[in-house]
Design an enzyme around this catalytic site. Structure first.
Site, mmCIF file in Angstrom:
data_model
loop_
_atom_site.group_PDB
_atom_site.id
_atom_site.type_symbol
_atom_site.label_atom_id
_atom_site.label_comp_id
_atom_site.label_asym_id
_atom_site.label_seq_id
_atom_site.Cartn_x
_atom_site.Cartn_y
_atom_site.Cartn_z
ATOM 1 C CB SER A 167 -0.853 0.008 1.275
ATOM 2 O OG SER A 167 -1.474 1.258 1.452
ATOM 3 C CE1 TYR B 77 -3.520 -2.374 5.624
ATOM 4 C CE2 TYR B 77 -3.185 -0.029 5.280
ATOM 5 C CZ TYR B 77 -3.456 -1.282 4.774
ATOM 6 O OH TYR B 77 -3.660 -1.456 3.431
#
Ligand SMILES: NC(=O)c1ccc[n+]([C@@H]2O[C@H](COP(=O)([O-])OP(=O)(O)OC[C@H]3O[C@@H](n4cnc5c(N)ncnc54)[C@H](OP(=O)(O)O)[C@@H]3O)[C@@H](O)[C@H]2O)c1
Length: 262
Positions: free
Chosen positions: A140, A153
């Site tokens: 990401s 995360y």
């Protein structure tokens, strides 16, 4: 066009993984799809079989420590060789670290880091032996800077980027490519599950469609690119984080993740 391959996609029941599965099926590749929801997977498998490809659905919670090996053993028993591994399954959880339930903290680490690493370790040796194979790890743009309010995360995705680029280097000239694919904000079930669908990132800055993101990922893995960032704006943001002072980059990252007051 490449000859038909067998492609294993984790997190294929929805979002980016589902769109990736459609692209591989369109180009006549056979699929093994993994996610937890059996009903949804069966439905996806039935739809994709209309392309004349073989689709095997395996319902599995990959955050369980024995799940990746269970999947590998099952495919070994059935003599199914995986040519392309797409480590796409992942989730994020929103909230301050100090008060985040352990289940969410370690759930993210188990799925985003441990399962991805286990699957890579299990399927890579046969690819190296065949001198042919592709692995795509979905990271990401979150992996390029610290992420207050989604600290774990962001850190898991930093791991995925670092790990993938390092093994891509080790595997140069092996016949096996490793691609790290970095989407930015994307319209899927991800933000709702994370609990930050009302954040500035998703509400104000704009998210890409899962179809568009998957197409970028599909091209990147088939071209064997080492690092690919989906979308020009996301690419620019990822570059800018390298030059800004870390404290400022971290503060901006927090601002983007916060939900603005109405
Ligand atoms: N959407 C974004 O804004 C965004 C941005 C950057 C990167 N990403 C990354 O892109 C990847 C795909 O995300 P997405 O946006 O497509 O999310 P999504 O719509 O929530 O899809 C996630 C997929 O992973 C599966 N999954 C979740 N937990 C699992 C588990 N424990 N075991 C097996 N499968 C599991 C889900 O199916 P089940 O629920 O049925 O298990 C689903 O198929 C993730 O790695 C995510 O971190 C997303």
């Amino acid at each position: 066009m490449e000859t038909a391959k067998t492609v294993l996609i984790t997190g294929a029941s929805g979002g980016i993984g589902n769109e990736l599965a459609k692209l591989f099926a369109r180009d006549h590749h056979n699929l093994i799809l993994v996610a937890r929801s059996a009903d949804r997977l069966t439905q996806v498998a039935n739809e994709l079989q209309a392309n004349g490809v073989t689709v095997k659905a395996v319902a599995l919670d990959l955050s369980q420590p024995l799940a990746p090996k269970f999947l590998f053993d099952q495919l070994q028993c059935e003599n199914i060789a995986v040519d392309i591994l797409i480590n796409n399954a992942g989730f994020g959880a929103f909230g301050e670290f100090a008060t985040m339930p352990d289940e969410q903290i370690f759930g993210q680490i188990n799925l985003n880091i441990i399962a991805l690493t286990q699957l890579t370790k299990l399927f890579l040796p046969a690819m190296v032996q065949r001198r042919s194979g592709r692995i795509m790890n979905v990271a990401s743009t979150a992996g390029f800077q610290p992420g207050p309010l989604m600290a774990v995360y962001y850190a898991t995705k930093a791991y995925v980027i670092s790990f993938s680029e390092a093994i891509a280097n080790e595997l140069a000239n092996s016949g096996v490519t490793v691609t790290c694919f970095c989407p930015g904000a994307t319209h899927t079930g991800f933000a709702t599950r994370a609990g930050n669908d009302k954040s500035r990132l998703f509400k104000q800055l704009g998210a890409m469609s899962a179809e568009r993101v998957a197409l970028d990922g599909y091209r990147a893995v088939m071209e064997g690119r080492t690092l690919a960032i989906s979308g020009a704006q996301n690419w620019l943001v990822a570059q800018s984080t390298r030059f800004g002072p870390r404290k400022l980059v971290t503060a901006i990252s927090r601002w983007v993740t916060e939900t603005p007051k109405e």
